[in-house]
Design an enzyme around this catalytic site. Structure first.
Site, short mmCIF file in Angstrom:
data_model
loop_
_atom_site.label_atom_id
_atom_site.label_comp_id
_atom_site.label_asym_id
_atom_site.label_seq_id
_atom_site.Cartn_x
_atom_site.Cartn_y
_atom_site.Cartn_z
N CYS A 2 0.86 -1.19 0.00
CA CYS A 2 0.00 0.00 0.00
C CYS A 2 0.89 1.23 0.00
CB CYS A 2 -0.87 0.02 1.24
SG CYS A 2 -1.65 -1.55 1.60
N ARG A 27 2.42 0.61 -6.35
CA ARG A 27 2.70 -0.25 -5.21
C ARG A 27 1.52 -1.15 -4.86
NH1 ARG A 27 6.93 1.73 -1.72
NH2 ARG A 27 5.98 0.46 -0.14
N TRP A 73 -3.89 -2.08 -0.92
CA TRP A 73 -3.84 -3.40 -1.54
C TRP A 73 -4.32 -4.34 -0.45
CZ3 TRP A 73 -0.57 -7.96 -1.38
CH2 TRP A 73 -0.59 -8.72 -2.55
N ASN A 99 0.12 1.04 6.47
CA ASN A 99 0.66 -0.07 5.66
C ASN A 99 1.17 -1.13 6.63
OD1 ASN A 99 0.28 1.50 3.45
ND2 ASN A 99 2.45 1.93 3.07
N GLY A 100 1.06 -2.40 6.23
CA GLY A 100 1.57 -3.46 7.09
C GLY A 100 0.44 -4.31 7.63
N GLU A 482 14.15 -16.67 -14.88
CA GLU A 482 13.70 -15.27 -14.95
C GLU A 482 12.75 -15.09 -16.16
OE1 GLU A 482 13.37 -12.85 -13.21
OE2 GLU A 482 13.26 -11.08 -14.47
N LYS A 486 8.97 -13.69 -15.79
CA LYS A 486 8.46 -12.49 -16.48
C LYS A 486 7.17 -12.84 -17.21
CE LYS A 486 9.93 -9.79 -15.00
NZ LYS A 486 11.01 -9.85 -14.06
N GLU A 489 4.16 -13.54 -14.76
CA GLU A 489 3.64 -12.44 -13.94
C GLU A 489 2.92 -11.36 -14.75
OE1 GLU A 489 6.55 -10.31 -11.56
OE2 GLU A 489 8.04 -10.53 -13.12
N HIS A 505 14.37 -36.42 -16.70
CA HIS A 505 14.05 -37.04 -15.41
C HIS A 505 12.60 -36.77 -15.00
CE1 HIS A 505 18.20 -38.21 -14.89
NE2 HIS A 505 18.58 -36.97 -15.13
N LYS A 600 4.49 -3.70 -6.26
CA LYS A 600 5.91 -3.48 -6.55
C LYS A 600 6.81 -3.84 -5.37
CE LYS A 600 9.33 -2.12 -9.03
NZ LYS A 600 9.74 -3.10 -10.04
C1 F6R Z 1 9.49 -9.76 -10.47
C2 F6R Z 1 9.64 -8.89 -9.32
C3 F6R Z 1 9.71 -9.51 -7.97
C4 F6R Z 1 10.81 -8.80 -7.16
C5 F6R Z 1 10.77 -9.28 -5.70
C6 F6R Z 1 11.87 -8.65 -4.87
O1 F6R Z 1 9.46 -9.06 -11.65
O2 F6R Z 1 9.71 -7.71 -9.45
O3 F6R Z 1 9.92 -10.88 -8.02
O4 F6R Z 1 12.04 -9.08 -7.75
O5 F6R Z 1 9.53 -8.98 -5.13
O6 F6R Z 1 11.76 -7.26 -4.87
P1 F6R Z 1 12.96 -6.34 -4.47
O7 F6R Z 1 14.03 -6.51 -5.49
O8 F6R Z 1 12.41 -4.95 -4.41
O9 F6R Z 1 13.43 -6.82 -3.12
#
Ligand code: F6R
Length: 605
Positions: A2, A27, A73, A99-100, A482, A486, A489, A505, A600
């Site tokens: 949030c 966020r 959120w 937040n939290g 990765e 991508k 998500e 396997h 985010k």
């Molecule tokens: C994927 C993504 C997340 C972050 C993860 C860690 O695209 O963005 O998997 O990599 O939440 O976030 P940070 O790097 O901010 O600790």
């Protein structure tokens, strides 16, 4: 997750709060709200939906020069108008944004209900609001009331509180969820992220866990939960509003992918030493003898940060010949890890606020571990907690999915590996080879970005598949992970990453025409083995998109990227996969920058 914004000063708070909330929308964003003090009463609006919906709901005559705002959120209670923040007490005197997660919210709620309080929402935040409202009647000071109310709270919070009886005063507090103060000219701001502040000020102060602050137009003071005053040094952030504009791109994600030649150049700037073919990393805070003394490297991070850590572990092991591995911070922190004095721990985080990573760093520090941080956000909680480290200098990532921070982290690991290697046994010639390879990266990324149209066509072709397999061997495996991350998500196409060597396997059973495979096939010593794997997939009618340095008959489609030094190739091989995921998501009509269920910064457990 949030977002919080607060303002006190000579201007009308509402437009400033709305602007700040817009900057924080990335966020988390199922509802939004704000409250201002007007005379000696509170005005409040909150809605389920986006900040734009809130802006429409706020009338023109919504005056007040002291206010708080929030984007939510949902954690406790569904997204709805009533569960949105701010929360007010019955007398409409106190307003709180939070937040939290308050872990003992149920017990506190029962206690308050027993004392006659009725609740409107399902949120843990409302509990906090009633607690503060009851305490403020016993004391003449809002900050004292907040401090005392927080004593009965177990959990994490970043909060901002206003009191109708005290126009011109905001109290904020932090425990596990970031709060940054912004210092203006006869005005003060607070937010959960500098993104909300940079339009107004670059002078910021980060609160520590367990710290509170009182903000008035003419300044602020900070103190601990046991009422001891603390001294804070403001520092200047170098991110400006331009970083938060989409620069004419359709999506922030595409903008951030396209920025990578520059962001990688910034990560490298001033850090390559051509005289000794080593990396200049002053922020490590270690001399050569100390740097030599480590016998192991352990890397922790979450999600994409963890995958970049896997690339980092391979770079360190290959170049420095120090055993290295990566582990999700979210697992590490819960398994009572053995912390060794001769292990170097490295925490990775773009935001510097990911709660699991922060908690893992704190656990390491408690056990005497030496922790470096590879972090993008200057002054963030993880950066402050670590003994030293490297900043990425990639600029803020706005889109939820990480791209430029991922490559800059991998590049930072290449620098760290070079540094560790050159104080050990890597020859000057090999050091020079890696330095030259690093220098080539921005130009080579530029070349890969020119493949955009080709990758778009491929993404449109494969996006219709219900599921995709991503495979890679050794250096290619974290790239495959990765790539799958991508794709799932942002496009919501199910994707699974496997080491290519493990296909036979088990997962080979899944391969068919309906399940295409993205294969990472660099020109390295494992090329023949990878081509054999492609043959096995082909023999089961599997379609193959190969990402590598050449074309291959077994593949249906190929993306050919420029070759660098073998150790550095994973950095470049990631970039076509970012474009692939982006175009697949666009082809499927997804909300690219704001994928469902994700936020985010994950500042909760
Ligand atoms: C994927 C993504 C997340 C972050 C993860 C860690 O695209 O963005 O998997 O990599 O939440 O976030 P940070 O790097 O901010 O600790």
């Amino acid at each position: 997750m949030c977002g919080i914004v607060a303002y006190v000063g000579p201007k009308d708070a509402a437009p400033i709060l709305l602007e700040g909330l817009q900057r924080l929308e990335y966020r988390g964003y199922d509802s939004a709200g704000l409250a201002v003090v007007n005379g000696k009463s509170l005005k409040m609006r909150k809605v389920k939906g986006r900040v734009a919906d809130l802006a429409e709901a706020v009338p023109a005559r919504f005056k007040g020069a002291c206010g708080i705002g929030h984007t939510r959120w949902a954690t406790h209670g569904v997204p709805s108008d009533v569960n949105a923040h701010p929360h007010l007490d019955h007398e409409q005197r106190i307003a709180v944004v939070h937040n939290g997660i308050i872990e003992n919210a149920d017990a506190l709620r029962q206690r308050l209900e027993g004392e006659g309080v009725t609740f409107e929402s399902e949120t843990d935040t409302e509990v906090l609001c009633h607690l503060i409202a009851r305490t403020v009647k016993e004391t003449d000071s809002l900050d004292d009331a907040v401090r005392r109310a927080l004593k009965s709270v177990v959990g994490t919070y970043g909060i901002a509180v206003i009191d109708a009886q005290r126009p011109g005063e905001i109290v904020v507090a932090r425990n596990g969820s970031p709060i940054v103060l912004g210092i203006g000219e006869k005005e003060m701001f607070a937010a959960s992220d500098v993104a909300a502040l940079v339009r107004y000020t670059r002078q910021v102060v980060h609160l520590e866990d367990g710290e509170l602050a009182v903000l008035r137009a003419d300044g602020f003071h900070t103190f601990t939960s046991d009422a001891r005053e603390t001294a804070k040094e403001p520092f200047t952030v170098d991110w400006d509003t331009g970083h938060y504009d989409n620069g004419g791109y359709e999506h922030y994600l595409l903008k951030e992918i396209s920025e990578q030649p520059d962001t990688v150049a910034r990560t490298l700037r001033g850090r390559i030493d051509d005289r000794f073919h080593i990396a200049h990393l002053g922020g490590l805070n270690m001399d050569a003898r100390e740097t030599r003394s480590f016998r192991r490297v352990k890397i922790i991070g979450c999600g994409s940060a963890y995958y970049s850590g896997q690339i980092g572990a391979q770079l360190i092991e290959e170049l420095a010949r120090i055993p290295a591995d990566a582990e999700p911070a979210s697992e590490f922190r819960y398994r009572n890890p053995v912390v060794e004095p001769d292990t170097l721990y490295v925490a990775i985080s773009q935001s510097g606020e990911t709660y699991d990573t922060l908690a893992a760093v704190q656990e390491l520090k408690r056990k005497g571990g030496r922790v470096l941080g590879i972090v993008n956000t200057v002054g963030s909680a993880i950066a402050r907690e670590c003994d030293g480290g490297l900043y990425l200098h990639a600029g803020p990532e706005v889109s939820v999915a990480s791209t430029k921070a991922f490559t800059s982290t991998a590049v930072s690991f290449a620098l760290l590996a070079l540094h560790l290697a050159r104080v050990r046994d890597l020859s000057p010639a090999d050091g020079r080879r890696i330095c030259e390879g690093l220098r080539k990266l921005p130009e080579q990324i530029e070349q890969i970005l020119k493949l955009d149209e080709h990758i778009k066509t491929l993404a449109e072709k494969y996006a219709q598949a219900p599921s995709m397999m991503f495979v890679g061997r050794v250096r290619g495996y974290p790239v495959a992970r990765e790539g799958a991350q991508k794709l799932k998500e942002i496009s919501y196409v199910h994707a699974e990453a496997y080491p290519a060597s493990e296909l036979k396997h088990g997962p080979l059973a899944l391969i068919s025409h309906e399940l295409p495979t993205v294969a990472i096939v660099p020109d390295d010593e494992l090329l023949d083995k990878n081509l054999t794997t492609l043959g096995e997939i082909r023999a089961r009618s599997g379609r193959i998109l190969m990402i590598g340095h050449r074309t291959a008959d077994a593949a249906d489609d190929c993306v050919v990227v420029p070759k660098n030094e073998t150790e550095l190739d994973p950095i470049l091989l990631t970039i076509p996969l970012q474009l692939f995921a982006y175009h697949a998501a666009v082809a499927l009509g997804r909300d690219v920058d704001r994928p469902r269920n994700l936020a985010k910064s994950v500042t909760v457990e």
